[in-house]
Design a protein around this motif. Structure first.
Motif, PDB file in Angstrom:
ATOM      1  N   ALA A   1       2.419   5.080 -23.275  1.00  0.00           N
ATOM      2  CA  ALA A   1       2.171   3.660 -22.977  1.00  0.00           C
ATOM      3  C   ALA A   1       3.454   2.911 -22.665  1.00  0.00           C
ATOM      4  CB  ALA A   1       1.455   3.000 -24.153  1.00  0.00           C
ATOM      5  N   GLN A   2       4.578   3.310 -23.238  1.00  0.00           N
ATOM      6  CA  GLN A   2       5.826   2.612 -22.966  1.00  0.00           C
ATOM      7  C   GLN A   2       6.354   2.906 -21.575  1.00  0.00           C
ATOM      8  OE1 GLN A   2       8.734   3.248 -25.971  1.00  0.00           O
ATOM      9  NE2 GLN A   2       7.342   2.701 -27.625  1.00  0.00           N
ATOM     10  N   ARG A   3       5.873   3.934 -20.913  1.00  0.00           N
ATOM     11  CA  ARG A   3       6.362   4.301 -19.592  1.00  0.00           C
ATOM     12  C   ARG A   3       5.522   3.695 -18.481  1.00  0.00           C
ATOM     13  NH1 ARG A   3      10.317   7.491 -19.739  1.00  0.00           N
ATOM     14  NH2 ARG A   3      10.119   7.935 -17.549  1.00  0.00           N
ATOM     15  N   GLU A   4       4.370   3.142 -18.823  1.00  0.00           N
ATOM     16  CA  GLU A   4       3.477   2.575 -17.819  1.00  0.00           C
ATOM     17  C   GLU A   4       3.751   1.087 -17.653  1.00  0.00           C
ATOM     18  OE1 GLU A   4       1.247   4.258 -16.003  1.00  0.00           O
ATOM     19  OE2 GLU A   4       1.691   6.147 -16.988  1.00  0.00           O
ATOM     20  N   VAL A   5       3.615   0.597 -16.443  1.00  0.00           N
ATOM     21  CA  VAL A   5       3.847  -0.807 -16.162  1.00  0.00           C
ATOM     22  C   VAL A   5       2.575  -1.616 -16.313  1.00  0.00           C
ATOM     23  CG1 VAL A   5       4.570  -2.429 -14.372  1.00  0.00           C
ATOM     24  CG2 VAL A   5       5.740  -0.272 -14.620  1.00  0.00           C
ATOM     25  N   GLY A   6       1.428  -0.992 -16.069  1.00  0.00           N
ATOM     26  CA  GLY A   6       0.170  -1.708 -16.191  1.00  0.00           C
ATOM     27  C   GLY A   6      -0.227  -2.436 -14.928  1.00  0.00           C
ATOM     28  N   LEU A   7       0.400  -2.152 -13.819  1.00  0.00           N
ATOM     29  CA  LEU A   7       0.063  -2.797 -12.549  1.00  0.00           C
ATOM     30  C   LEU A   7      -0.711  -1.866 -11.640  1.00  0.00           C
ATOM     31  CD1 LEU A   7       3.341  -4.680 -11.638  1.00  0.00           C
ATOM     32  CD2 LEU A   7       1.234  -5.612 -12.566  1.00  0.00           C
ATOM     33  N   GLY A   8      -1.301  -0.868 -12.195  1.00  0.00           N
ATOM     34  CA  GLY A   8      -2.063   0.062 -11.384  1.00  0.00           C
ATOM     35  C   GLY A   8      -1.979   1.446 -11.973  1.00  0.00           C
ATOM     36  N   GLU A   9      -3.043   2.188 -11.856  1.00  0.00           N
ATOM     37  CA  GLU A   9      -3.106   3.536 -12.411  1.00  0.00           C
ATOM     38  C   GLU A   9      -2.039   4.415 -11.780  1.00  0.00           C
ATOM     39  OE1 GLU A   9      -4.189   6.612 -14.704  1.00  0.00           O
ATOM     40  OE2 GLU A   9      -4.831   4.542 -14.846  1.00  0.00           O
ATOM     41  N   GLY A  10      -1.333   5.146 -12.613  1.00  0.00           N
ATOM     42  CA  GLY A  10      -0.373   6.119 -12.123  1.00  0.00           C
ATOM     43  C   GLY A  10       0.977   5.550 -11.730  1.00  0.00           C
ATOM     44  N   ARG A  11       1.222   4.295 -11.972  1.00  0.00           N
ATOM     45  CA  ARG A  11       2.480   3.689 -11.570  1.00  0.00           C
ATOM     46  C   ARG A  11       3.514   3.894 -12.665  1.00  0.00           C
ATOM     47  NH1 ARG A  11       3.863  -1.038  -8.189  1.00  0.00           N
ATOM     48  NH2 ARG A  11       5.831  -1.751  -8.980  1.00  0.00           N
ATOM     49  N   SER A  12       4.623   4.532 -12.346  1.00  0.00           N
ATOM     50  CA  SER A  12       5.661   4.807 -13.329  1.00  0.00           C
ATOM     51  C   SER A  12       6.580   3.611 -13.461  1.00  0.00           C
ATOM     52  CB  SER A  12       6.482   6.022 -12.899  1.00  0.00           C
ATOM     53  OG  SER A  12       5.668   7.154 -12.818  1.00  0.00           O
TER      54      SER A  12
ATOM     55  N   TRP B   1       0.832  -1.208   0.000  1.00  0.00           N
ATOM     56  CA  TRP B   1       0.000   0.000   0.000  1.00  0.00           C
ATOM     57  C   TRP B   1       0.869   1.262   0.000  1.00  0.00           C
ATOM     58  CZ3 TRP B   1      -1.095   3.434   4.258  1.00  0.00           C
ATOM     59  CH2 TRP B   1      -2.143   4.338   4.016  1.00  0.00           C
ATOM     60  N   VAL B   2       1.900   1.289   0.824  1.00  0.00           N
ATOM     61  CA  VAL B   2       2.804   2.443   0.894  1.00  0.00           C
ATOM     62  C   VAL B   2       3.538   2.626  -0.432  1.00  0.00           C
ATOM     63  CG1 VAL B   2       4.899   3.346   1.993  1.00  0.00           C
ATOM     64  CG2 VAL B   2       3.053   2.426   3.392  1.00  0.00           C
ATOM     65  N   ARG B   3       3.993   1.539  -1.024  1.00  0.00           N
ATOM     66  CA  ARG B   3       4.660   1.627  -2.340  1.00  0.00           C
ATOM     67  C   ARG B   3       3.697   2.159  -3.393  1.00  0.00           C
ATOM     68  NH1 ARG B   3       9.179  -0.848  -4.005  1.00  0.00           N
ATOM     69  NH2 ARG B   3       8.130  -1.435  -5.928  1.00  0.00           N
ATOM     70  N   LEU B   4       2.455   1.733  -3.350  1.00  0.00           N
ATOM     71  CA  LEU B   4       1.449   2.201  -4.303  1.00  0.00           C
ATOM     72  C   LEU B   4       1.219   3.705  -4.150  1.00  0.00           C
ATOM     73  CD1 LEU B   4      -0.677   1.647  -6.489  1.00  0.00           C
ATOM     74  CD2 LEU B   4      -2.271   1.099  -4.643  1.00  0.00           C
ATOM     75  N   ILE B   5       1.077   4.161  -2.917  1.00  0.00           N
ATOM     76  CA  ILE B   5       0.881   5.602  -2.683  1.00  0.00           C
ATOM     77  C   ILE B   5       2.116   6.382  -3.136  1.00  0.00           C
ATOM     78  CG2 ILE B   5       0.698   7.358  -0.864  1.00  0.00           C
ATOM     79  CD1 ILE B   5      -1.346   5.605   0.475  1.00  0.00           C
ATOM     80  N   THR B   6       3.296   5.853  -2.875  1.00  0.00           N
ATOM     81  CA  THR B   6       4.529   6.511  -3.304  1.00  0.00           C
ATOM     82  C   THR B   6       4.593   6.582  -4.827  1.00  0.00           C
ATOM     83  OG1 THR B   6       5.654   5.736  -1.302  1.00  0.00           O
ATOM     84  CG2 THR B   6       7.053   6.478  -3.120  1.00  0.00           C
ATOM     85  N   ALA B   7       4.255   5.493  -5.499  1.00  0.00           N
ATOM     86  CA  ALA B   7       4.245   5.477  -6.967  1.00  0.00           C
ATOM     87  C   ALA B   7       3.217   6.465  -7.511  1.00  0.00           C
ATOM     88  CB  ALA B   7       3.960   4.067  -7.482  1.00  0.00           C
ATOM     89  N   GLN B   8       2.068   6.550  -6.877  1.00  0.00           N
ATOM     90  CA  GLN B   8       1.043   7.500  -7.312  1.00  0.00           C
ATOM     91  C   GLN B   8       1.529   8.938  -7.113  1.00  0.00           C
ATOM     92  OE1 GLN B   8      -2.247   6.198  -4.899  1.00  0.00           O
ATOM     93  NE2 GLN B   8      -3.004   4.792  -6.464  1.00  0.00           N
ATOM     94  N   SER B   9       2.182   9.207  -6.001  1.00  0.00           N
ATOM     95  CA  SER B   9       2.713  10.551  -5.744  1.00  0.00           C
ATOM     96  C   SER B   9       3.780  10.915  -6.767  1.00  0.00           C
ATOM     97  CB  SER B   9       3.291  10.637  -4.337  1.00  0.00           C
ATOM     98  OG  SER B   9       2.282  10.498  -3.374  1.00  0.00           O
TER      99      SER B   9
END
Length: 148
Positions: free
Chosen positions: A85-96, A61-69
């Motif tokens: 699209a090449q920069r997204e991982v596809g494991l959650g919205e907003g994850r770089s 959860w903390v990693r997800l919030i950090t990735a979203q931030s």
């Protein structure tokens, strides 16, 4: 309190996570430590909501919030065009995704002898080429395995 202690313990790990994902164009403008502190403020704000659920372990959860931030900060500084699209991982919205350049630098960073500088630069180029050929998810797995 407990959240403060967790922040102290997880902080270096989260900073490393941000360093490996921060867009190269923003490295001089955004400090990974500041981004992690902003994310931690969001963790504190949303902590009671996390406690009420039982789906995500705390670290995930903390990693997800950090990735979203991080994604929010990068969009704010680079504009909406950043969502490639090449920069997204596809494991959650907003994850770089992991930056291939940052990953290559991290993989060859252990070669610090001045006499190995030329070999290090050549190795970096080979590693960078290999990482750029990987899908974003595979690059993420390499980084998680070796650096996080």
């Amino acid at each position: 309190g407990t959240l403060g202690e967790l922040s102290r313990l997880l902080g270096p790990r989260l900073v490393r996570m941000v360093e490996l994902r921060l867009d190269g164009r923003l490295r001089r403008r955004l400090d990974p430590t500041d981004l992690v502190q902003e994310a931690w403020l969001e963790v504190v704000r949303r902590f009671e909501g996390w406690r009420a659920q039982d789906e995500l372990p705390f670290l995930v959860w903390v990693r997800l919030i950090t990735a979203q931030s991080l994604a929010t900060a990068q969009r704010r500084h680079l504009g909406a065009g950043m969502r490639d699209a090449q920069r997204e991982v596809g494991l959650g919205e907003g994850r770089s995704s992991v930056s291939a350049v940052a990953a290559a630098d991290a993989l060859v960073a252990s070669m610090t002898s001045p006499t190995q500088a030329a070999r290090r630069a050549e190795l970096r180029e080979h590693v960078l080429g290999a990482l750029e050929e990987l899908e974003a998810l595979d690059r993420e797995i390499v980084i998680l395995r070796h650096f996080e």
